[in-house]
Design a protein around this motif. Structure first.
Motif, PDB file in Angstrom:
ATOM      1  N   PHE A   1      -4.843  -4.966  -8.515  1.00  0.00           N
ATOM      2  CA  PHE A   1      -4.739  -3.657  -9.149  1.00  0.00           C
ATOM      3  C   PHE A   1      -4.834  -3.758 -10.662  1.00  0.00           C
ATOM      4  O   PHE A   1      -4.217  -4.628 -11.288  1.00  0.00           O
ATOM      5  CB  PHE A   1      -3.391  -3.028  -8.768  1.00  0.00           C
TER       6      PHE A   1
ATOM      7  N   PHE B   1     -13.327   2.744  -0.989  1.00  0.00           N
ATOM      8  CA  PHE B   1     -13.804   1.830  -2.016  1.00  0.00           C
ATOM      9  C   PHE B   1     -15.292   1.995  -2.300  1.00  0.00           C
ATOM     10  O   PHE B   1     -16.089   2.306  -1.408  1.00  0.00           O
ATOM     11  CB  PHE B   1     -13.528   0.379  -1.604  1.00  0.00           C
ATOM     12  N   GLY B   2     -15.633   1.754  -3.554  1.00  0.00           N
ATOM     13  CA  GLY B   2     -17.024   1.665  -3.940  1.00  0.00           C
ATOM     14  C   GLY B   2     -17.566   0.276  -3.676  1.00  0.00           C
ATOM     15  O   GLY B   2     -16.826  -0.618  -3.255  1.00  0.00           O
ATOM     16  N   PRO B   3     -18.868   0.071  -3.936  1.00  0.00           N
ATOM     17  CA  PRO B   3     -19.494  -1.226  -3.661  1.00  0.00           C
ATOM     18  C   PRO B   3     -19.124  -2.291  -4.682  1.00  0.00           C
ATOM     19  O   PRO B   3     -19.357  -3.474  -4.456  1.00  0.00           O
ATOM     20  CB  PRO B   3     -20.983  -0.911  -3.724  1.00  0.00           C
TER      21      PRO B   3
ATOM     22  N   GLN C   1     -11.500  -8.212  -8.655  1.00  0.00           N
ATOM     23  CA  GLN C   1     -11.522  -9.235  -7.608  1.00  0.00           C
ATOM     24  C   GLN C   1     -12.227 -10.482  -8.112  1.00  0.00           C
ATOM     25  O   GLN C   1     -13.462 -10.502  -8.231  1.00  0.00           O
ATOM     26  CB  GLN C   1     -12.186  -8.705  -6.339  1.00  0.00           C
TER      27      GLN C   1
ATOM     28  N   PHE D   1      -8.445   4.559  -8.459  1.00  0.00           N
ATOM     29  CA  PHE D   1      -7.884   3.234  -8.732  1.00  0.00           C
ATOM     30  C   PHE D   1      -8.999   2.295  -9.183  1.00  0.00           C
ATOM     31  O   PHE D   1     -10.128   2.371  -8.696  1.00  0.00           O
ATOM     32  CB  PHE D   1      -7.263   2.628  -7.469  1.00  0.00           C
TER      33      PHE D   1
ATOM     34  N   GLY E   1     -13.068 -15.614  -4.514  1.00  0.00           N
ATOM     35  CA  GLY E   1     -12.151 -16.249  -3.584  1.00  0.00           C
ATOM     36  C   GLY E   1     -10.763 -15.632  -3.527  1.00  0.00           C
ATOM     37  O   GLY E   1      -9.873 -16.171  -2.866  1.00  0.00           O
ATOM     38  N   GLN E   2     -10.588 -14.523  -4.213  1.00  0.00           N
ATOM     39  CA  GLN E   2      -9.289 -13.861  -4.248  1.00  0.00           C
ATOM     40  C   GLN E   2      -9.380 -12.465  -3.658  1.00  0.00           C
ATOM     41  O   GLN E   2     -10.465 -11.921  -3.480  1.00  0.00           O
ATOM     42  CB  GLN E   2      -8.789 -13.757  -5.695  1.00  0.00           C
ATOM     43  N   GLY E   3      -8.233 -11.873  -3.374  1.00  0.00           N
ATOM     44  CA  GLY E   3      -8.200 -10.477  -2.984  1.00  0.00           C
ATOM     45  C   GLY E   3      -8.250  -9.587  -4.210  1.00  0.00           C
ATOM     46  O   GLY E   3      -8.003 -10.047  -5.330  1.00  0.00           O
ATOM     47  N   PRO E   4      -8.566  -8.317  -4.026  1.00  0.00           N
ATOM     48  CA  PRO E   4      -8.561  -7.393  -5.165  1.00  0.00           C
ATOM     49  C   PRO E   4      -7.174  -7.306  -5.791  1.00  0.00           C
ATOM     50  O   PRO E   4      -6.169  -7.340  -5.084  1.00  0.00           O
ATOM     51  CB  PRO E   4      -8.967  -6.062  -4.536  1.00  0.00           C
TER      52      PRO E   4
ATOM     53  N   TYR F   1      -4.438   3.168 -12.481  1.00  0.00           N
ATOM     54  CA  TYR F   1      -4.468   4.313 -11.574  1.00  0.00           C
ATOM     55  C   TYR F   1      -4.508   5.626 -12.353  1.00  0.00           C
ATOM     56  O   TYR F   1      -3.784   5.795 -13.341  1.00  0.00           O
ATOM     57  CB  TYR F   1      -3.227   4.289 -10.678  1.00  0.00           C
TER      58      TYR F   1
ATOM     59  N   LEU G   1     -13.774  -3.234  -8.627  1.00  0.00           N
ATOM     60  CA  LEU G   1     -13.829  -2.246  -7.556  1.00  0.00           C
ATOM     61  C   LEU G   1     -13.142  -0.957  -7.978  1.00  0.00           C
ATOM     62  O   LEU G   1     -12.090  -0.989  -8.616  1.00  0.00           O
ATOM     63  CB  LEU G   1     -13.118  -2.787  -6.307  1.00  0.00           C
TER      64      LEU G   1
ATOM     65  N   GLN H   1      -7.531   4.898   0.791  1.00  0.00           N
ATOM     66  CA  GLN H   1      -8.364   4.640  -0.374  1.00  0.00           C
ATOM     67  C   GLN H   1      -9.768   4.280   0.100  1.00  0.00           C
ATOM     68  O   GLN H   1      -9.937   3.416   0.961  1.00  0.00           O
ATOM     69  CB  GLN H   1      -7.766   3.511  -1.215  1.00  0.00           C
TER      70      GLN H   1
ATOM     71  N   TYR I   1      -9.633  -1.939  -9.382  1.00  0.00           N
ATOM     72  CA  TYR I   1      -9.157  -3.267  -8.983  1.00  0.00           C
ATOM     73  C   TYR I   1     -10.129  -4.314  -9.518  1.00  0.00           C
ATOM     74  O   TYR I   1     -11.324  -4.055  -9.674  1.00  0.00           O
ATOM     75  CB  TYR I   1      -9.101  -3.403  -7.458  1.00  0.00           C
TER      76      TYR I   1
END
Lengths: 111, 116
Positions: free
Chosen positions: B45, B107-109, B37, B33, B40-43, B48, B91, B105, B35
């Motif tokens: 999508f 996640f990478g850095p 970001q 996946f 100040g927000q969430g990731p 995929y 991400l 899932q 994403y």
């Protein structure tokens, strides 16, 4: 469309105090819900998921379908709990279980 | 073992430049996946892959965004003619399977892209 709402951007509590991070969702189907956590300078990682009904690091979360909520709770906050917490909803659209995240709540545990 | 890795970790691009972001998933992971970001927000999508097949690209914000995973392992997210609104952390996440049960899932850095 699905949506996840975390009303608090920042939550500050004292060590030993109870913690509740709020999460509300909107989704027409049967949701799968998660809490992800990001500690300082670390990557995003899964904390817990509702289907497991487990307690991780003292945290629990109960899915309340009537209130469409999935609040994260811990009875006694520890300093190491300070982190960014994201509530997320997953749905399989036939192409994978993509996640819809809330905007996150920064938890700060003060001594 | 090695987790998901991403490169570069930081990228500064001038507006109008093309960029390529790389993701190395955990070996053997079927699902991958991407994403985005924003600050100040969430990731959010983007797209995929299941092995080499791109099954969902509904989150790609414009046709300037393109992703590939030609051999079912490494993936590249390419952004053409970058704009300032593309500035974000990108991400990558991978998981062992697809469908139900809901595989975790990893996640990478992330790659922090700044468009000037």
């Amino acid at each position: 469309a699905q949506r996840v709402t975390q009303p608090e951007k920042l939550l500050s509590v004292f060590k030993g105090a109870p913690v509740e991070l709020k999460c509300n969702y909107s989704y027409s189907g049967s949701p799968e819900l998660f809490w992800y956590v990001q500690y300082s300078r670390q990557r995003l990682q899964l904390l817990l998921r509702h289907i497991s009904r487990e307690s991780i690091k003292g945290f629990t979360a109960d899915l309340n379908k009537g209130e469409t909520s999935f609040h994260l709770k811990k009875p006694f906050a520890q300093e190491e709990d300070s982190a960014m917490y994201y509530c997320a909803l997953s749905r399989d659209t036939g192409g994978g279980n993509k996640l819809t995240f809330g905007t996150g709540t920064q938890l700060k545990v003060e001594l | 073992g090695a987790g998901v890795s991403q490169s570069p970790r930081y990228k500064v691009a001038k507006r109008g430049q093309d960029v390529a972001l790389r993701c190395d998933p955990i070996s053997g992971h079927v699902s991958l996946f991407w994403y985005q970001q924003a600050l100040g927000q969430g990731p959010e999508f983007l797209t995929y892959f299941q092995n080499e097949a791109q099954l969902d690209k509904s989150g790609l914000p414009s046709d300037r965004f393109f992703a590939e995973r030609p051999e079912g392992s490494v993936s590249t997210l390419k952004i053409q003619r970058t704009q300032q609104e593309d500035s974000a952390v990108y991400l990558c996440a991978s998981s062992t399977g697809a469908g139900t049960p809901n595989y975790e899932q990893y996640f990478g850095p992330g790659t922090r892209l700044t468009v000037t």
